[in-house]
Motif scaffolding. Structure first.
Motif, PDB file in Angstrom:
ATOM      1  N   SER A 217       0.813  -1.218   0.000  1.00 37.18           N
ATOM      2  CA  SER A 217       0.000   0.000   0.000  1.00 37.18           C
ATOM      3  C   SER A 217       0.845   1.265   0.000  1.00 37.18           C
ATOM      4  O   SER A 217       0.322   2.361  -0.199  1.00 37.18           O
ATOM      5  CB  SER A 217      -0.922   0.008   1.221  1.00 37.18           C
ATOM      6  N   GLY A 218       2.150   1.123   0.281  1.00 38.39           N
ATOM      7  CA  GLY A 218       3.026   2.285   0.315  1.00 38.39           C
ATOM      8  C   GLY A 218       3.519   2.652   1.693  1.00 38.39           C
ATOM      9  O   GLY A 218       4.120   3.713   1.875  1.00 38.39           O
ATOM     10  N   ALA A 219       3.279   1.802   2.686  1.00 38.21           N
ATOM     11  CA  ALA A 219       3.751   2.091   4.042  1.00 38.21           C
ATOM     12  C   ALA A 219       5.255   1.859   4.105  1.00 38.21           C
ATOM     13  O   ALA A 219       5.723   0.743   4.323  1.00 38.21           O
ATOM     14  CB  ALA A 219       3.030   1.213   5.061  1.00 38.21           C
ATOM     15  N   ALA A 220       6.021   2.917   3.906  1.00 38.02           N
ATOM     16  CA  ALA A 220       7.478   2.796   3.913  1.00 38.02           C
ATOM     17  C   ALA A 220       8.025   2.641   5.320  1.00 38.02           C
ATOM     18  O   ALA A 220       9.119   2.117   5.516  1.00 38.02           O
ATOM     19  CB  ALA A 220       8.099   4.025   3.248  1.00 38.02           C
ATOM     20  N   GLN A 221       7.256   3.104   6.319  1.00 36.76           N
ATOM     21  CA  GLN A 221       7.745   3.069   7.693  1.00 36.76           C
ATOM     22  C   GLN A 221       6.572   2.834   8.637  1.00 36.76           C
ATOM     23  O   GLN A 221       5.481   3.379   8.437  1.00 36.76           O
ATOM     24  CB  GLN A 221       8.434   4.387   8.046  1.00 36.76           C
ATOM     25  N   VAL A 222       6.800   2.022   9.658  1.00 36.13           N
ATOM     26  CA  VAL A 222       5.798   1.810  10.690  1.00 36.13           C
ATOM     27  C   VAL A 222       6.452   1.964  12.054  1.00 36.13           C
ATOM     28  O   VAL A 222       7.657   1.781  12.213  1.00 36.13           O
ATOM     29  CB  VAL A 222       5.126   0.422  10.583  1.00 36.13           C
ATOM     30  N   GLN A 223       5.627   2.285  13.028  1.00 37.36           N
ATOM     31  CA  GLN A 223       6.067   2.355  14.423  1.00 37.36           C
ATOM     32  C   GLN A 223       5.202   1.380  15.211  1.00 37.36           C
ATOM     33  O   GLN A 223       4.055   1.687  15.525  1.00 37.36           O
ATOM     34  CB  GLN A 223       5.923   3.783  14.966  1.00 37.36           C
ATOM     35  N   PRO A 224       5.735   0.187  15.506  1.00 38.44           N
ATOM     36  CA  PRO A 224       4.896  -0.848  16.117  1.00 38.44           C
ATOM     37  C   PRO A 224       4.823  -0.806  17.640  1.00 38.44           C
ATOM     38  O   PRO A 224       4.205  -1.683  18.230  1.00 38.44           O
ATOM     39  CB  PRO A 224       5.557  -2.155  15.664  1.00 38.44           C
ATOM     40  N   GLY A 225       5.456   0.160  18.275  1.00 39.24           N
ATOM     41  CA  GLY A 225       5.433   0.177  19.729  1.00 39.24           C
ATOM     42  C   GLY A 225       6.090  -1.045  20.344  1.00 39.24           C
ATOM     43  O   GLY A 225       5.588  -1.612  21.315  1.00 39.24           O
ATOM     44  N   ILE A 226       7.231  -1.458  19.791  1.00 36.94           N
ATOM     45  CA  ILE A 226       7.898  -2.678  20.277  1.00 36.94           C
ATOM     46  C   ILE A 226       8.411  -2.478  21.704  1.00 36.94           C
ATOM     47  O   ILE A 226       8.070  -3.207  22.617  1.00 36.94           O
ATOM     48  CB  ILE A 226       9.030  -3.078  19.311  1.00 36.94           C
ATOM     49  N   GLU A 227       9.305  -1.567  21.925  1.00 38.46           N
ATOM     50  CA  GLU A 227       9.698  -1.025  23.214  1.00 38.46           C
ATOM     51  C   GLU A 227      10.411  -1.961  24.190  1.00 38.46           C
ATOM     52  O   GLU A 227      11.027  -1.486  25.144  1.00 38.46           O
ATOM     53  CB  GLU A 227       8.483  -0.383  23.908  1.00 38.46           C
ATOM     54  N   ASN A 228      10.400  -3.273  23.950  1.00 44.41           N
ATOM     55  CA  ASN A 228      11.173  -4.196  24.776  1.00 44.41           C
ATOM     56  C   ASN A 228      11.132  -5.552  24.090  1.00 44.41           C
ATOM     57  O   ASN A 228      10.227  -5.812  23.295  1.00 44.41           O
ATOM     58  CB  ASN A 228      10.594  -4.292  26.197  1.00 44.41           C
ATOM     59  N   LEU A 229      12.102  -6.414  24.382  1.00 44.40           N
ATOM     60  CA  LEU A 229      12.143  -7.739  23.768  1.00 44.40           C
ATOM     61  C   LEU A 229      12.026  -8.858  24.791  1.00 44.40           C
ATOM     62  O   LEU A 229      12.277 -10.013  24.471  1.00 44.40           O
ATOM     63  CB  LEU A 229      13.436  -7.903  22.951  1.00 44.40           C
ATOM     64  N   SER A 230      11.636  -8.527  26.013  1.00 41.75           N
ATOM     65  CA  SER A 230      11.439  -9.520  27.061  1.00 41.75           C
ATOM     66  C   SER A 230       9.949  -9.670  27.334  1.00 41.75           C
ATOM     67  O   SER A 230       9.265  -8.692  27.656  1.00 41.75           O
ATOM     68  CB  SER A 230      12.153  -9.095  28.349  1.00 41.75           C
ATOM     69  N   THR A 231       9.451 -10.895  27.242  1.00 38.71           N
ATOM     70  CA  THR A 231       8.027 -11.118  27.492  1.00 38.71           C
ATOM     71  C   THR A 231       7.639 -10.735  28.911  1.00 38.71           C
ATOM     72  O   THR A 231       6.565 -10.160  29.141  1.00 38.71           O
ATOM     73  CB  THR A 231       7.674 -12.593  27.232  1.00 38.71           C
ATOM     74  N   ARG A 232       8.494 -11.021  29.889  1.00 42.49           N
ATOM     75  CA  ARG A 232       8.183 -10.653  31.277  1.00 42.49           C
ATOM     76  C   ARG A 232       7.970  -9.152  31.405  1.00 42.49           C
ATOM     77  O   ARG A 232       7.018  -8.697  32.037  1.00 42.49           O
ATOM     78  CB  ARG A 232       9.308 -11.082  32.227  1.00 42.49           C
TER      79      ARG A 232
END
Length: 653
Positions: free
Chosen positions: A366-381
């Motif tokens: 669709s043309g979404a060159a960039q997204v901000q997924p709100g990842i913010e950490n890589l630990s499930t806890r």
């Protein structure tokens, strides 16, 4: 009525003001004459000419120093006339303590000198701006204030009221939400009105001249000058009442500004307000949406028409959609339509990180060159403590699948949550070399306590809030009780990991930023085998082929997060086959694991090369890229060329 709407420093200079664009539409529909003046661009031109101001200088205030308040401090002298100290401070101690605070929070000597110099310049700019407005005074001047626009707006409103007492002054914007707006109105008597909450209905009602007590959220003064704050509306605007902005004049003004050589212009639009995830699970640290979390979105056909109409009108392809979270209903409507149309838009969306591969592909198409997924950490806890509703492996999957779909990802690594443990970070730090080919975070930082967040409203979650952040005391000459109402950021004793581990995390993220341009891990299925290509510095192999049927099956299954038990249930050979596969894949750096889950991290090969910064320098010579800058270069590394030759030699089918 003739109205001037002002967008003051430190508003972004590459996009028009969405708020003022909407108010322009609302006031013009009511028959008023409206001018939107981009005083932030006026400041850029004036400061560039008089003081050699550059884009990095402006962005220090507009972006980098928000949580230290340097932009507001720089205009506080213009607001108060530097005619006396803040309560509790001698004038020299006030500045001295503030700069100690900046230094403690990482400001360089150059940045602190810039802050001092800008404070000295600010009064002359405010005087010039007000002089120009006063030469032909309008009936009303409205200010939108978000982030670090408070003191510049207050300084202009104060001087304008002195010069032209008959001109009515109105404030609105995110800095005016809830008790903040009431505090602004109460403490600065030169403000006639403050609009709290959504302005589409309140602003035209104010202009209509009816009973002010009937305007929801409005702060106004009675005949004695006493500040009155009307109750805010309990019902947010329906989608049909969210107006399309008018950006008349902004792009022509930008073209005439020195800023045209600094930034690429973009459209800024909104398809929704509120947060559908936050309605059910308010992320513990998030203060966005203020007093109105309820999610509402424009009908898909209306939003699609808005995007296409404004892109054509202003001849722009870059579109920044400011929604806190993308409406999932837009995938099969707005995004699908954009993917099928002969347009080449470059869109930015904020999304939830648990999207699947086909959804990222639709975003890319669709043309979404960039997204901000709100990842913010890589630990499930830690993510559970944050109430994010995703796992660490799902976040890594989002990074991998976005890159496979040709979509870049912007995110930050946050820490400092009550209940987090050192192992939540040590495990991730050990594994970061596995991820050096995926989009890195722009940085790592301790969370701030923001008004409207659960951490602010619910002390039982772990934070004993003590007082507003220091910059408010250094900036405003107000008693503590009023700062408590005015402030957005607050201080509290730190929680979670200590400084030494936080420093290690920051260093690991810096290494990721530095190595990302030269790091690659891709795979391609070819003739019954899987060919993997690696250029990550932490792993010394270049090409590996998977030919064993069990390994190929495991690789495919690990496209989704799986536990060893779940993997054993699907692999020939069961549990006995799982351990050697996991050991080999781990040694090759193909897996990220979090708790009991494993995920393969190789990117589909078709798109990754196109997303790389290309250069002739080796990894050790590559500085961390500016996360706000684009990637791309004219040159290609020898390593990348060799890798492409390997892939070109692999037969397909």
């Amino acid at each position: 009525m003739r109205i001037v709407l002002l967008h003051m420093p430190w508003g972004a200079i590459d996009v028009p003001s969405l708020a003022l664009g909407i108010l322009h539409t609302a006031a013009a529909r009511a028959g008023h004459e409206v001018e939107v003046r981009y005083a932030n661009l006026d400041f850029v031109d004036w400061a560039a000419e008089t003081a050699g101001f550059g884009v990095d200088d402006y962005e220090y205030f507009s972006e980098k120093s928000y949580f230290q308040g340097a932009g507001d401090w720089a205009f506080a002298g213009a607001l108060y006339g530097d005619d006396g100290p803040a309560p509790g401070f001698a004038e020299s101690a006030d500045a001295e303590q503030y700069f100690e605070y900046l230094a403690t929070n990482g400001a360089s000597e150059q940045e602190m000198a810039l802050t001092r110099a800008t404070r000295a310049l600010a009064p002359a700019f405010i005087a010039r701006l007000v002089e120009e407005i006063a030469a032909d005074p309008p009936d009303l001047v409205g200010f939108t204030t978000t982030f670090q626009q408070n003191t510049a707006s207050l300084a202009a409103a104060r001087l304008l009221k002195q010069r032209c007492p008959q001109v009515r002054t109105v404030f609105g914007g995110a800095n005016c939400d809830g008790p903040q707006g009431a505090a602004l109105h109460r403490n600065f008597p030169f403000l006639d009105y403050v609009v709290r909450g959504e302005g589409e209905a309140a602003f035209p009602a104010l202009l209509a001249g009816g009973d002010l007590a009937d305007v929801p959220g409005l702060c106004w003064r009675d005949g004695s000058g006493t500040s009155t704050a009307n109750e805010m509306s309990r019902r947010p605007l329906p989608p049909a009442a969210i107006l399309t902005p008018r950006y008349d004049g902004f792009y022509e003004r930008l073209d005439a500004s020195v800023a045209a050589g600094w930034v690429d212009p973009k459209l800024v639009l909104e398809g929704s307000r509120g947060c559908w995830w936050g309605e059910k699970h308010h992320c513990t640290f998030c203060g966005l949406n203020g007093s109105s979390m309820e999610f509402r979105s424009k009908p898909p056909a209306d939003f699609l028409a808005e995007v296409l109409t404004l892109a054509e009108r202003h001849q722009l392809l870059d579109v920044y959609v400011v929604d806190n979270i993308l409406d999932m209903g837009y995938f099969d409507t707005v995004l699908k339509s954009l993917a099928e149309l002969p347009v080449d838009l470059r869109l930015h969306f904020e999304i939830k990180a648990n999207l699947r591969r086909h959804q990222f592909q639709l975003l890319g198409d669709s043309g979404a060159a960039q997204v901000q997924p709100g990842i913010e950490n890589l630990s499930t806890r830690v993510l559970r403590i944050m109430d994010k509703g995703v796992t660490g492996c799902q976040n890594v999957r989002a990074l991998r699948d976005a890159q496979s779909a040709g979509v870049s990802v912007t995110w930050n690594y946050l820490y400092g949550f009550p209940g987090e443990q050192p192992e939540d970070y040590e495990s991730v730090i050990r594994q970061l070399p596995v991820l050096h080919h995926l989009d890195p975070p722009t940085g790592a930082g301790r969370i701030a306590i923001e008004r409207f967040s659960p951490y602010f409203d619910r002390p039982e979650l772990g934070f004993a809030i003590t007082r507003p952040a220091f910059q408010y005391r250094a900036t405003y000459r107000l008693p503590e009780s009023e700062l408590n109402q005015l402030a957005y950021v607050f201080t509290a004793p730190p929680r979670g990991i200590g400084g030494e581990l936080a420093e290690r995390l920051g260093e690991a993220v810096d290494t990721w930023l530095a190595r990302f341009p030269d790091s690659r891990l891709t795979y391609r299925e070819a003739g019954g085998r899987i060919v993997l290509v690696n250029t990550r510095p932490g792993y010394d192999w270049r090409v590996v082929e998977l030919t064993d049927p069990g390994e190929i099956a495991a690789f495919r299954l690990l496209g989704q997060p799986r536990s060893p038990a779940a993997l054993a249930a699907k692999l020939p050979g069961g549990a006995a086959a799982v351990e050697p596969v996991l050991e080999r894949f781990t040694a090759l750096g193909l897996l990220f694991h979090d708790g009991d889950s494993y995920l393969q991290v190789a990117v589909e090969s078709d798109n990754q090369v196109l997303m790389r910064m290309r250069h002739r320098h080796g990894p050790a010579a590559v500085p961390p890229p500016d996360p706000r800058a684009g990637t791309g270069s004219e040159n290609e590394t020898e390593t990348e060329t060799e890798t492409e030759e390997v892939l070109d030699a692999v037969p397909i089918g």
